[in-house]
Design an enzyme around this catalytic site. Structure first.
Site, mmCIF file in Angstrom:
data_model
loop_
_atom_site.group_PDB
_atom_site.id
_atom_site.type_symbol
_atom_site.label_atom_id
_atom_site.label_comp_id
_atom_site.label_asym_id
_atom_site.label_seq_id
_atom_site.Cartn_x
_atom_site.Cartn_y
_atom_site.Cartn_z
ATOM 1 N N GLN A 116 -30.524 7.097 1.284
ATOM 2 C CA GLN A 116 -31.335 7.186 0.063
ATOM 3 C C GLN A 116 -30.473 7.013 -1.194
ATOM 4 O OE1 GLN A 116 -34.526 7.119 -0.616
ATOM 5 N NE2 GLN A 116 -35.040 6.958 1.546
ATOM 6 N N SER A 117 -29.419 6.235 -1.101
ATOM 7 C CA SER A 117 -28.507 6.061 -2.234
ATOM 8 C C SER A 117 -29.184 5.368 -3.424
ATOM 9 C CB SER A 117 -27.307 5.226 -1.782
ATOM 10 O OG SER A 117 -26.555 4.802 -2.900
#
Ligand SMILES: *Cc1c(COP(=O)(O)O)cnc(C)c1O
Length: 323
Positions: free
Chosen positions: A73-74
């Site tokens: 989920q960067s």
């Protein structure tokens, strides 16, 4: 510093807003927010500022492919993918973990933005990154390697200028509080504090690292950034103000404190925080207010660093839905 290669992609200056209802609710200091969640590139965030300089550097090296790494989920990876699309470059993202069934949140956007995803699996992140970069080099793709979080001196330089931007907005708070992780944001702010004579306090709320690790990382990066800017200075880890009291169950794990912070910011100010970074940082800020860390007359600016798309990640759906 105004001569570093740079592209212009961020919507700057980002606005500064008051948070009167949240301040009143907490009976605390005057709260302000610097809206770097509104930097504008594919839902924005702090990485967009860094990417202005990282892309400037990539362009001056005639690179054709951006490669970087991060969590599934960067936010950094999502903004890098968007910047690559904007400049007609390819983008390879090395993400922690293994392929998920149904991409959501930032990962969904990575695909939409045309990034190629390589799952790191159990490999060491740095090794995998080097391996992917070497393969791209052999394939003639002229890669430019952007470190984790965009946190090298070029990325951090952007936050030195961001502090100048804030002071130019005639905003001079007693405290600036923000989420700190790979340290580029804090390193840049620390350099800016010295260069532009900011007299208040900076406080990084650590999202994943023990205090000493983050402090030495930020100090080293602040030194190299000051060198890049032609204003060499020394920074010792003890001068870098960090709280690691809010790590909870670890990186990316949302607990009751993050849930409360997200709930209060949304319900009292219509302000969206994210589950991983800003939710944790505001949870820390709320706790510090409750512990009377700030004087009643203080002004405290929360530097919002973005992250909103993770609100839509499958991983957090149940917790967010229960708010
Ligand atoms: C990356 C990120 C941070 C942390 O910034 P660093 O420069 O890595 O310390 C904070 N908030 C959000 C939303 C981020 O994506």
């Amino acid at each position: 510093m105004d001569n570093l290669p740079r592209v212009r992609i961020a919507h700057l200056p980002t606005p500064v807003e008051q948070l009167p209802r949240l301040s009143a609710l907490l009976g605390g200091p005057q709260l302000l927010v610097k809206r770097d969640d509104l930097t504008g590139l594919a839902f924005g965030g702090n990485k967009t500022r860094k990417l202005e300089f990282l892309l400037g550097e990539a362009q001056s090296r005639l690179s054709r492919t951006l490669i970087t790494a991060g969590a599934a989920q960067s936010n950094h990876c999502r903004q890098t993918a968007a910047a690559a699309a904007r400049f007609g470059l390819a983008c390879i993202l090395v993400l922690d973990g293994t392929a998920l069934e149904a991409p959501s949140g930032n990962l969904l956007l990575d695909g939409l933005l045309g990034a190629e995803i390589v799952w790191k699996g159990k490999a060491d992140r740095e090794e995998k990154l080097q391996e992917v970069a070497a393969a791209a080099e052999r394939a003639g793709r002229q890669p430019y390697l952007i470190p984790y979080g965009g946190s090298n001196s070029y990325g951090a330089a952007a936050y030195c200028l961001a502090l100048r931007e804030l002071l130019d907005q005639q905003v001079d708070p007693d405290w600036i509080v923000f989420a700190s992780s790979s340290g580029g944001t804090q390193a840049g702010l620390e350099v800016g504090k010295r260069l532009f004579g900011y007299q208040g306090k900076l406080l990084g709320i650590s999202v994943d690292e023990p205090a000493d690790v983050l402090q030495s990382g930020v100090a080293a990066l602040a030194e190299s950034t000051s060198q890049l800017l032609g204003e060499p200075m020394q920074f010792s880890p003890s001068e870098v103000s960090v709280s690691a009291a809010y790590l909870g169950q670890g990186y990316g794990v949302m607990g009751p404190a993050e849930v409360e912070a997200i709930h209060l910011a949304a319900g009292y100010e219509g302000l969206l925080l994210d589950p991983v970074y800003t939710g944790r940082a505001v949870a820390g800020l709320i706790d510090l207010i409750r512990k009377r860390t700030f004087s009643p007359g203080d002004s405290v600016l929360f530097w919002h660093t973005g992250g909103g798309p993770a609100l839509f990640a499958e991983r957090y759906r149940e917790q967010i839905a229960s708010i």
